[in-house]
Design an enzyme around this catalytic site. Sequence first.
Site, PDB file in Angstrom:
ATOM      1  N   GLU A 194     -46.714 -50.577 -10.506  1.00 19.37           N
ATOM      2  CA  GLU A 194     -46.389 -51.967 -10.827  1.00 19.37           C
ATOM      3  C   GLU A 194     -46.449 -52.495 -12.314  1.00 19.37           C
ATOM      4  OE1 GLU A 194     -47.808 -54.286  -7.637  1.00 19.37           O
ATOM      5  OE2 GLU A 194     -46.415 -53.453  -6.330  1.00 19.37           O
TER       6      GLU A 194
ATOM      7  N   ASN B  70     -46.134 -45.673  -6.369  1.00 18.82           N
ATOM      8  CA  ASN B  70     -45.498 -46.800  -7.014  1.00 18.82           C
ATOM      9  C   ASN B  70     -46.335 -47.361  -8.003  1.00 18.82           C
ATOM     10  OD1 ASN B  70     -47.261 -47.608  -4.902  1.00 18.82           O
ATOM     11  ND2 ASN B  70     -46.441 -49.949  -4.923  1.00 18.82           N
TER      12      ASN B  70
ATOM     13  N   GLU C  33     -40.574 -43.583  -4.955  1.00 15.97           N
ATOM     14  CA  GLU C  33     -39.419 -42.515  -4.659  1.00 15.97           C
ATOM     15  C   GLU C  33     -38.872 -42.241  -6.022  1.00 15.97           C
ATOM     16  OE1 GLU C  33     -39.998 -45.134  -2.883  1.00 15.97           O
ATOM     17  OE2 GLU C  33     -39.121 -45.141  -0.931  1.00 15.97           O
TER      18      GLU C  33
ATOM     19  N   CYS D 237     -36.369 -48.035  -0.063  1.00 13.98           N
ATOM     20  CA  CYS D 237     -35.329 -49.343  -0.219  1.00 13.98           C
ATOM     21  C   CYS D 237     -34.136 -48.828  -0.641  1.00 13.98           C
ATOM     22  CB  CYS D 237     -36.154 -50.186  -1.574  1.00 13.98           C
ATOM     23  SG  CYS D 237     -36.028 -49.564  -3.341  1.00 13.98           S
TER      24      CYS D 237
HETATM   25  N1  THU Z   1     -42.084 -49.801  -3.007  1.00 11.63           N
HETATM   26  C1  THU Z   1     -41.847 -48.329  -2.928  1.00 11.63           C
HETATM   27  O1  THU Z   1     -42.734 -47.792  -3.764  1.00 11.63           O
HETATM   28  N2  THU Z   1     -40.771 -47.862  -2.385  1.00 11.63           N
HETATM   29  C2  THU Z   1     -40.010 -48.535  -1.427  1.00 11.63           C
HETATM   30  O2  THU Z   1     -39.112 -47.839  -1.286  1.00 11.63           O
HETATM   31  C3  THU Z   1     -40.215 -49.974  -1.247  1.00 11.63           C
HETATM   32  C4  THU Z   1     -41.242 -50.452  -2.129  1.00 11.63           C
HETATM   33  C5  THU Z   1     -42.902 -50.327  -3.763  1.00 11.63           C
HETATM   34  C6  THU Z   1     -42.376 -51.640  -4.827  1.00 11.63           C
HETATM   35  C7  THU Z   1     -43.683 -52.319  -5.020  1.00 11.63           C
HETATM   36  O3  THU Z   1     -44.752 -51.911  -5.881  1.00 11.63           O
HETATM   37  C8  THU Z   1     -44.266 -52.612  -3.512  1.00 11.63           C
HETATM   38  O4  THU Z   1     -43.696 -51.353  -2.741  1.00 11.63           O
HETATM   39  C9  THU Z   1     -44.024 -53.501  -2.772  1.00 11.63           C
HETATM   40  O5  THU Z   1     -42.342 -54.112  -2.755  1.00 11.63           O
END
Ligand code: THU
Length: 131
Positions: free
Chosen positions: A48, A46, A59, A90
Amino acid sequence: MPNTFDEGALMAAARAAREHSYSPYSAFAVGAALLCEDGSIVTSCNVENASYRLTNCAEAVAVASAVSQGKRRFSAIAIAGPPESVTPPCGACRQVLAEFAPSLTVLYSNGKESHATVSLETLLPAQFELP
Ligand code: THU
């Protein structure tokens, strides 16, 4: 296309990719490992942003990375979050994955140093597609 694969190895790749996570705002690091039908693995994390809604999930980063490498056929994805957390994809990422692999095998860490394995069709029934 590999009909069988080493689930433990794919999860290990996701956990390793998690180390690259850029998640200073949530402190929730996620790694993913996308198994392509040619047998290659595309890893991601991820990423941010200070403008929170611009955050990219691991993903979605994996799919974008693979497609940009000319890979569009996928067999499985492993998703690893913090060791104590259950980390299924998610809702938005389920739709992103469905674009290329409606029946993708999804592995996600379940907070017990092991993982769950489920079909994307189970996680996202009635997938949207344009007529
Ligand atoms: N996150 C993901 O990378 N994948 C998911 O399916 C759920 C959430 C990340 C997004 C954010 O950087 C952190 O998790 C908290 O939501």
